[in-house]
Structure formats: C-alpha cells, structure tokens
Design a protein around this motif. Sequence first.
Motif, PDB file in Angstrom:
ATOM      1  N   ARG A 330       0.829  -1.209   0.000  1.00 15.30           N
ATOM      2  CA  ARG A 330       0.000   0.000   0.000  1.00 15.30           C
ATOM      3  C   ARG A 330       0.860   1.255   0.000  1.00 15.30           C
ATOM      4  NH1 ARG A 330      -5.299   0.028   0.948  1.00 15.30           N
ATOM      5  NH2 ARG A 330      -5.142   2.076   1.950  1.00 15.30           N
ATOM      6  N   ARG A 331       2.106   1.120   0.454  1.00 14.93           N
ATOM      7  CA  ARG A 331       3.027   2.264   0.458  1.00 14.93           C
ATOM      8  C   ARG A 331       3.871   2.313  -0.819  1.00 14.93           C
ATOM      9  NH1 ARG A 331       5.198   3.484   6.597  1.00 14.93           N
ATOM     10  NH2 ARG A 331       3.175   3.262   7.627  1.00 14.93           N
ATOM     11  N   GLY A 332       3.508   1.482  -1.788  1.00 18.35           N
ATOM     12  CA  GLY A 332       4.182   1.512  -3.077  1.00 18.35           C
ATOM     13  C   GLY A 332       5.482   0.738  -3.137  1.00 18.35           C
ATOM     14  N   ILE A 333       5.725  -0.148  -2.183  1.00 14.11           N
ATOM     15  CA  ILE A 333       6.960  -0.912  -2.128  1.00 14.11           C
ATOM     16  C   ILE A 333       6.750  -2.275  -2.772  1.00 14.11           C
ATOM     17  CG2 ILE A 333       8.625  -2.010  -0.567  1.00 14.11           C
ATOM     18  CD1 ILE A 333       8.130   0.279   1.378  1.00 14.11           C
ATOM     19  N   THR A 334       7.693  -2.670  -3.623  1.00  9.99           N
ATOM     20  CA  THR A 334       7.638  -3.987  -4.259  1.00  9.99           C
ATOM     21  C   THR A 334       8.003  -5.054  -3.237  1.00  9.99           C
ATOM     22  OG1 THR A 334       8.272  -3.042  -6.384  1.00  9.99           O
ATOM     23  CG2 THR A 334       8.562  -5.425  -6.102  1.00  9.99           C
ATOM     24  N   VAL A 335       7.142  -6.045  -3.092  1.00 14.14           N
ATOM     25  CA  VAL A 335       7.304  -7.057  -2.053  1.00 14.14           C
ATOM     26  C   VAL A 335       7.212  -8.453  -2.661  1.00 14.14           C
ATOM     27  CG1 VAL A 335       6.425  -7.985   0.128  1.00 14.14           C
ATOM     28  CG2 VAL A 335       6.260  -5.527  -0.333  1.00 14.14           C
ATOM     29  N   THR A 336       8.092  -9.338  -2.206  1.00 16.68           N
ATOM     30  CA  THR A 336       7.947 -10.770  -2.461  1.00 16.68           C
ATOM     31  C   THR A 336       7.661 -11.425  -1.115  1.00 16.68           C
ATOM     32  OG1 THR A 336       9.433 -10.800  -4.353  1.00 16.68           O
ATOM     33  CG2 THR A 336       9.078 -12.884  -3.227  1.00 16.68           C
ATOM     34  N   ALA A 337       6.530 -12.095  -1.000  1.00 15.03           N
ATOM     35  CA  ALA A 337       6.136 -12.752   0.251  1.00 15.03           C
ATOM     36  C   ALA A 337       6.218 -14.259   0.041  1.00 15.03           C
ATOM     37  CB  ALA A 337       4.727 -12.340   0.658  1.00 15.03           C
ATOM     38  N   VAL A 338       6.906 -14.942   0.963  1.00 12.19           N
ATOM     39  CA  VAL A 338       7.238 -16.349   0.766  1.00 12.19           C
ATOM     40  C   VAL A 338       6.796 -17.183   1.958  1.00 12.19           C
ATOM     41  CG1 VAL A 338       9.100 -17.968   0.277  1.00 12.19           C
ATOM     42  CG2 VAL A 338       9.276 -15.605  -0.529  1.00 12.19           C
ATOM     43  N   GLU A 339       6.141 -18.288   1.667  1.00 11.67           N
ATOM     44  CA  GLU A 339       5.812 -19.280   2.688  1.00 11.67           C
ATOM     45  C   GLU A 339       6.926 -20.316   2.711  1.00 11.67           C
ATOM     46  OE1 GLU A 339       2.043 -22.110   3.987  1.00 11.67           O
ATOM     47  OE2 GLU A 339       2.398 -21.742   1.850  1.00 11.67           O
ATOM     48  N   PHE A 340       7.662 -20.373   3.814  1.00 12.61           N
ATOM     49  CA  PHE A 340       8.744 -21.348   3.906  1.00 12.61           C
ATOM     50  C   PHE A 340       8.153 -22.748   3.952  1.00 12.61           C
ATOM     51  CE2 PHE A 340      11.968 -23.867   6.153  1.00 12.61           C
ATOM     52  CZ  PHE A 340      13.088 -23.558   5.388  1.00 12.61           C
ATOM     53  N   PRO A 341       8.741 -23.693   3.227  1.00  8.10           N
ATOM     54  CA  PRO A 341       8.166 -25.043   3.143  1.00  8.10           C
ATOM     55  C   PRO A 341       7.912 -25.690   4.501  1.00  8.10           C
ATOM     56  CG  PRO A 341       9.896 -24.790   1.515  1.00  8.10           C
ATOM     57  CD  PRO A 341       9.928 -23.553   2.366  1.00  8.10           C
ATOM     58  N   THR A 342       6.721 -26.208   4.658  1.00 13.89           N
ATOM     59  CA  THR A 342       6.313 -26.862   5.896  1.00 13.89           C
ATOM     60  C   THR A 342       5.434 -28.059   5.563  1.00 13.89           C
ATOM     61  OG1 THR A 342       5.075 -26.565   7.960  1.00 13.89           O
ATOM     62  CG2 THR A 342       4.335 -25.309   6.078  1.00 13.89           C
ATOM     63  N   ILE A 343       5.225 -28.917   6.539  1.00  9.41           N
ATOM     64  CA  ILE A 343       4.382 -30.092   6.279  1.00  9.41           C
ATOM     65  C   ILE A 343       2.901 -29.737   6.268  1.00  9.41           C
ATOM     66  CG2 ILE A 343       6.044 -31.737   7.198  1.00  9.41           C
ATOM     67  CD1 ILE A 343       4.480 -31.730   9.805  1.00  9.41           C
ATOM     68  N   ARG A 344       2.554 -28.518   6.733  1.00  9.16           N
ATOM     69  CA  ARG A 344       1.150 -28.092   6.743  1.00  9.16           C
ATOM     70  C   ARG A 344       1.034 -26.686   6.141  1.00  9.16           C
ATOM     71  NH1 ARG A 344       1.665 -30.802  11.670  1.00  9.16           N
ATOM     72  NH2 ARG A 344       0.335 -32.645  11.856  1.00  9.16           N
ATOM     73  N   PRO A 345       1.074 -26.564   4.821  1.00 11.35           N
ATOM     74  CA  PRO A 345       0.971 -25.245   4.186  1.00 11.35           C
ATOM     75  C   PRO A 345      -0.382 -24.591   4.443  1.00 11.35           C
ATOM     76  CG  PRO A 345       0.789 -26.988   2.557  1.00 11.35           C
ATOM     77  CD  PRO A 345       1.186 -27.644   3.830  1.00 11.35           C
ATOM     78  N   GLU A 346      -0.400 -23.240   4.538  1.00 12.44           N
ATOM     79  CA  GLU A 346      -1.632 -22.512   4.870  1.00 12.44           C
ATOM     80  C   GLU A 346      -1.991 -21.421   3.871  1.00 12.44           C
ATOM     81  OE1 GLU A 346      -2.366 -21.743   9.313  1.00 12.44           O
ATOM     82  OE2 GLU A 346      -0.198 -21.577   9.123  1.00 12.44           O
ATOM     83  N   TRP A 347      -1.009 -20.895   3.176  1.00 14.31           N
ATOM     84  CA  TRP A 347      -1.231 -19.653   2.468  1.00 14.31           C
ATOM     85  C   TRP A 347      -2.320 -19.717   1.408  1.00 14.31           C
ATOM     86  CZ3 TRP A 347       3.352 -15.866   1.419  1.00 14.31           C
ATOM     87  CH2 TRP A 347       3.909 -15.480   2.633  1.00 14.31           C
ATOM     88  N   LEU A 348      -2.352 -20.793   0.616  1.00 13.95           N
ATOM     89  CA  LEU A 348      -3.350 -20.863  -0.450  1.00 13.95           C
ATOM     90  C   LEU A 348      -4.764 -20.808   0.121  1.00 13.95           C
ATOM     91  CD1 LEU A 348      -1.900 -23.421  -3.009  1.00 13.95           C
ATOM     92  CD2 LEU A 348      -2.253 -20.974  -3.317  1.00 13.95           C
ATOM     93  N   ALA A 349      -4.972 -21.481   1.236  1.00 16.49           N
ATOM     94  CA  ALA A 349      -6.295 -21.461   1.856  1.00 16.49           C
ATOM     95  C   ALA A 349      -6.600 -20.101   2.477  1.00 16.49           C
ATOM     96  CB  ALA A 349      -6.373 -22.552   2.921  1.00 16.49           C
ATOM     97  N   LEU A 350      -5.608 -19.504   3.138  1.00 21.15           N
ATOM     98  CA  LEU A 350      -5.826 -18.220   3.802  1.00 21.15           C
ATOM     99  C   LEU A 350      -6.063 -17.079   2.823  1.00 21.15           C
ATOM    100  CD1 LEU A 350      -3.182 -18.221   6.680  1.00 21.15           C
ATOM    101  CD2 LEU A 350      -5.663 -18.167   6.943  1.00 21.15           C
ATOM    102  N   LEU A 351      -5.362 -17.108   1.681  1.00 17.15           N
ATOM    103  CA  LEU A 351      -5.405 -15.986   0.758  1.00 17.15           C
ATOM    104  C   LEU A 351      -6.454 -16.140  -0.334  1.00 17.15           C
ATOM    105  CD1 LEU A 351      -1.565 -15.381   0.517  1.00 17.15           C
ATOM    106  CD2 LEU A 351      -3.240 -14.001   1.737  1.00 17.15           C
TER     107      LEU A 351
END
Length: 541
Positions: A330-351
């Motif tokens: 929102r402040r105009g900054i380019t961001v790469t957000a990464v989910e570190f590999p885990t046995i129980r991934p969450e990001w796809l469901a959360l986002l």
Amino acid sequence: MEKGWGALEAGMLLNNRYRLLEKLGSGGMGAVYAAEDIKLHGKLRAVKVTASAGWSVGQESSIVEEAWMLARLNHPNLPLIVDCFTIPDWDAGVIIMDYIQGETVKHRFERNGQRLPFPEVLGIAIQLCSALAYLHRQTPQIIHRDLKPSNVMLEENGHVRLIDFGIARHFKNGSTQDTALLGTPGFSAPEQASYMGQSGPRTDIYGLGAMLYYLLSGGTYFPSGRHISRLDPMQQLQPDVPAAFKTLLGKMTQDKEENRPLSMSEVEAALVRLRTENNDRDKDRPSSFYSVKQNPVTRANKKVLAAFVSLSPGAGSTFACITMAKLLARRGITVTAVEFPTIRPEWLALLGTNRKQDANERSGGLMEWHSGSVRWLAQRGPFFQAQQGELERQLGNETGVTLLDMGSLTGIGGEEEGWRLLASCQIVYVVADPFPSRWSNDRLQQLYRLKAELEARGGKLHWLANKSVRFNRRSEWIAMLPGNPQASIPLLPQERWLQVLWSGRWATEDTALRKVLEKTLNPVLADIEKELHTKQKQSVL
C-alpha cells in the motif's frame, strides 16, 4: 528429633513431593540439595532451603513473593523455578528449581589451575549479559547484586545459568539507599559497601566486570577504592586478553556509577563486537549453534530480506508476515512474500481458493501469483526436500523487500536450513503470544544465539507481541519477553475478522481493521522502509 534446615538429610520428603538425595552445597543461612520429584517420575530438582528463624510474618510472605516473582521469569540463562513453600516447624523456606547438570564457573576455574582461555570467558560473559539485561528490563527492574563465579553454572555443552538470587532486589525509583549491606567482598560494587547509595543496574555491571577480572587475572580481586594501587590493574590480566576488552573492563569497574556503561545491553553489544573481531571467535561459540554458510539470498542483489518466526506454534508469524506484505504494498513498495516449506501449508487457503486458478505452478510444488506490487510464493502441497533449492533459486534474483513466513520451525522438513536462512536475513521478527506456557527454553536459547549472530553481521532481531489485549497481567507478559516489543499487534475483533476472512479478503482490506493494524505496525513498517532506503543508497554508491 531436632528440627531445622541444618537437620535435613538424604531420604527426607518435603511437601509430600520432593525426596532429598544429597547436599550439593551449603552456607551460613541455608543449603542446596539434589532431590527427586516423586510426582513427576523421579525428575531431578534442585532444592534451595533457607533458614527462616526470626522472620516476621511480613518478612516470610515477602520471601515467598520474591520466589514467585522469579518463577514468572523465562530466559534460557536463568534457572527455572517450579515451586516455593515454607516449613514453619523447621524454620525453613524452600525454593524448588530445575536441576542443572554441570559445574560452577568457580569449580571449573579452580579445576583448570585458576586460568580459563579468554574466548571461553568471553562466551560466558555474553550469556550473563543477556540474562542480566533481561532482568534489568523487568518492571520493576531486578538487580542480582551478587555476581561471582560460584553463582554461575556451566552446563556440559557450555550453556550458562545465573543462579542464587538470594539478595536480588527490585530497583526502587526515588530510593536513595539500600536497606542492607549485601554482596560478596571482592565482587561487590562500592555502593554496596555503604548505606550512602542504592544498588541499581550499574551495580550488576560492576559486579560482572569484577568477576571477569578475577577469572582473567589468575584469581586476583579487582583493586577498587582505597585498595587501588598506582599500577594499572589491567596489567594483571593474562596475555590473551585484547586491548579493547581491557578498555571495556576498565569502564565497567569504575567506582562511580555514572562513569560505567549506561546499560547491560550496551555491555552485551560491545562484547559481541569483540567476539566478532577476535581472531579465534569460532572457538568461543557454543558447539550446538549452527554454522552460517553463504546463501543465494545474501548476495548483493538482495535489497531487504526480513523473516517472521513464531516463538511457539500458533503465535502468529503467518498473520504478521502477510499483513506486513499488504501494508508495505500500500506504500508503493515492491514485495515478495514467501511461505517457507512446511508439512502443513496454509497460504493458499488463507489468501483465497481462487488463487489456485490464478497461480503459476513452480517446480518443487511452489505456486506463484501477483496482486498489486506483491509477488506471492506459496506451497501447493506438503513439503518436498527438493523445494528448498528451488526456493533459494527463486529468491536469488529478487529486489525490493522479501518477507519470509518461517512459522514456528516445528515439523519443517529442513529445520536446519530454516535456521541457516534466518541467519542470512537483515531483520528477524520473533512473534510471541500471551501464552508463555507454550514457550520453551530451548527455542529461546536458539533465538538468543541467532540474535548475537545477526548483530555480529550487522543484522537485527526484534520482538512482536501478538494477540495483545488488556488484562490485569499484561505487563508481566510483556516483561517476560527477552526484548521490548517493537510493536504490539492487537487481537482483532473476532466476529469482524472472521467475516472478512470468510469473504476471501484479508484484514488490511477492511478499512477499520486496516487503520488499527497500520497504527500498531507503523514502527515495523518504518524499520523496513529505512532498511530498504539504506540498501538502495548503498547500491547506487
């Protein structure tokens, strides 16, 4: 039968739970025993028994209160106090602690002919600084006041524990003097030798300095006050002590408090710098600490790499990482957000499940999509070992800000790789919730070592208090954190937050929730922006 703490002996059962095994040591007012906890299958405990003869009721309750005050502390270099009670018929007060397998620094020093290598003493000093700085950050501050080799335990792996809080006190603002003359001659600060001053945080700085001088001078007490000679006392130190350390030690042992370093944290930072500069720095590093190897993400093209890690499962690193990515964007900054590999991934469901159609599948099971100025990298399924290399290749060419959600580092297929990745970051944010029963001393110890490693390389570690709400013990929770939190993230109104989440949005997409989060996380946002601007200037130069 005679009753009294002096009559205690092996085989006796205290409080129907702790069976004494043997006496470990004793003094004029009490003794320490090894005991087995029969309610926990014979777990070893250390039992400190103190004479209570002559106590008034008020004094007795004060001593119990002091023990429970220590029991709420949580630091890897402090003993874990698990119980406290009095035995009026025996004129005794009892404190139960975890049993520490090892020896005192005094015993180690004497066993080695009253000489310890400088790197070993430096390693001990840094760990003590960490514990003392933590005590001094409490509200009110806790002053140990009796630093000496016999009050420091050294475990078999080199881990240090500061023990014996028999004369520790709370620092009282406005008080001009102590109520008693306490301390050990040869190690106590000048203000402890008279009623003219009050012992404070700088009293412990002097005590630590006097103890280090003793260990590095073949057992010579530091000559202070009227005992000081015309000779430079630093000439008594062994040959392997560097000049920079002598200068710091001279400041720590100044007779006047105002001439000593401002805080124990300042001393700790100076010692960490010394360790980094020391040619033999690898020799004083605890053997259990991982080694940091060069990593693709540490190359010069990486602008800012920040990681979020939970102190305990469920503390909220995922929420903090995703929220920060959206607020930075929102402040105009380019961001790469990464989910570190885990046995129980969450990001796809959360986002949002619709992301699965929008995402590109990367090799190794990673999914990639863009929203605004944020590039998301999430897991498609369970962890595969091959993903680690693919993840690092993806991160190697990034610019702007990269945020890593490291979770709690439990159950990760490559936990060792996770710690290595954390050590390569410019900033690590440790997220803690108000459930200290889930915290572990092992994790805190790892994080303290990570902090020292980061600072030695110019990085930093900050604490974030998550799920913060008003409750009558909140100040105790905040005081238990090893460092003052850079931000306190509030527990969002659950009904509103769930409505937003179930509609496929994030808290930052709700105006009311976003305003709250922007306000509380502003110090973190400013910290990352400042780091980014610094890196950009460096790349131009």
